[in-house]
Design a protein around this motif. Structure first.
Motif, PDB file in Angstrom:
ATOM      1  N   LEU A 163      95.622 -20.255 -47.588  1.00  8.00           N
ATOM      2  CA  LEU A 163      95.005 -18.940 -47.429  1.00  8.00           C
ATOM      3  C   LEU A 163      95.176 -18.087 -48.683  1.00  8.00           C
ATOM      4  O   LEU A 163      94.239 -17.404 -49.114  1.00  8.00           O
ATOM      5  N   ASN A 164      96.366 -18.137 -49.289  1.00  5.08           N
ATOM      6  CA  ASN A 164      96.591 -17.387 -50.523  1.00  5.08           C
ATOM      7  C   ASN A 164      95.668 -17.870 -51.635  1.00  5.08           C
ATOM      8  O   ASN A 164      95.139 -17.060 -52.406  1.00  5.08           O
ATOM      9  N   GLU A 165      95.465 -19.177 -51.726  1.00 11.01           N
ATOM     10  CA  GLU A 165      94.545 -19.716 -52.729  1.00 11.01           C
ATOM     11  C   GLU A 165      93.118 -19.236 -52.463  1.00 11.01           C
ATOM     12  O   GLU A 165      92.397 -18.865 -53.390  1.00 11.01           O
ATOM     13  N   LEU A 166      92.720 -19.216 -51.196  1.00 13.00           N
ATOM     14  CA  LEU A 166      91.389 -18.744 -50.828  1.00 13.00           C
ATOM     15  C   LEU A 166      91.222 -17.272 -51.199  1.00 13.00           C
ATOM     16  O   LEU A 166      90.186 -16.866 -51.729  1.00 13.00           O
ATOM     17  N   ALA A 190      88.849 -13.209 -57.244  1.00 12.77           N
ATOM     18  CA  ALA A 190      88.351 -13.484 -58.589  1.00 12.77           C
ATOM     19  C   ALA A 190      86.835 -13.330 -58.636  1.00 12.77           C
ATOM     20  O   ALA A 190      86.274 -12.870 -59.629  1.00 12.77           O
ATOM     21  N   GLU A 191      86.182 -13.704 -57.536  1.00 13.21           N
ATOM     22  CA  GLU A 191      84.721 -13.635 -57.487  1.00 13.21           C
ATOM     23  C   GLU A 191      84.206 -12.244 -57.125  1.00 13.21           C
ATOM     24  O   GLU A 191      83.217 -11.778 -57.674  1.00 13.21           O
ATOM     25  N   HIS A 192      84.908 -11.566 -56.179  1.00 13.49           N
ATOM     26  CA  HIS A 192      84.393 -10.312 -55.633  1.00 13.49           C
ATOM     27  C   HIS A 192      85.261  -9.100 -55.956  1.00 13.49           C
ATOM     28  O   HIS A 192      84.914  -7.988 -55.562  1.00 13.49           O
ATOM     29  N   GLY A 193      86.378  -9.295 -56.612  1.00 14.93           N
ATOM     30  CA  GLY A 193      87.301  -8.191 -56.871  1.00 14.93           C
ATOM     31  C   GLY A 193      88.296  -8.058 -55.739  1.00 14.93           C
ATOM     32  O   GLY A 193      88.099  -8.590 -54.643  1.00 14.93           O
TER      33      GLY A 193
END
Length: 87
Positions: free
Chosen positions: A46-49, A55-58
């Motif tokens: 979950l932390n990786e997700l 990173a993609e959406h802020g």
């Protein structure tokens, strides 16, 4: 059906091992430790997700988090009332 098991040797503080053993009950220490490790792997995933999403959406703001918590609390209250709308 679960994956085949294998035997491993691990080292941990004695007090943690004894507490885990006591809480393992009839399933035993191995089952207790396996469940704990599985939960930790889920948390790591979950932390990786979250990192990928941020990173993609802020990053998620505190206001967004609070709004979602409020929605969750409202949904839980509704569920506890059996879905009846008393408003």
């Amino acid at each position: 059906m679960s994956d085949p098991t294998a035997k491993y040797s691990i080292t941990m503080p004695r007090d943690i091992a004894e507490a885990a053993k006591a809480r393992g009950g009839p399933s035993g220490l191995s089952a207790y430790v396996s469940a704990a490790v599985a939960r930790q792997i889920e948390r790591d995933d979950l932390n990786e997700l979250i990192q990928v999403a941020e990173a993609e959406h802020g990053p998620v703001t505190e206001e967004e988090i609070q709004a979602l918590r409020d929605q969750l609390h409202h949904a839980r209250r509704e569920q506890a009332r059996g879905g009846k709308n008393t408003a």
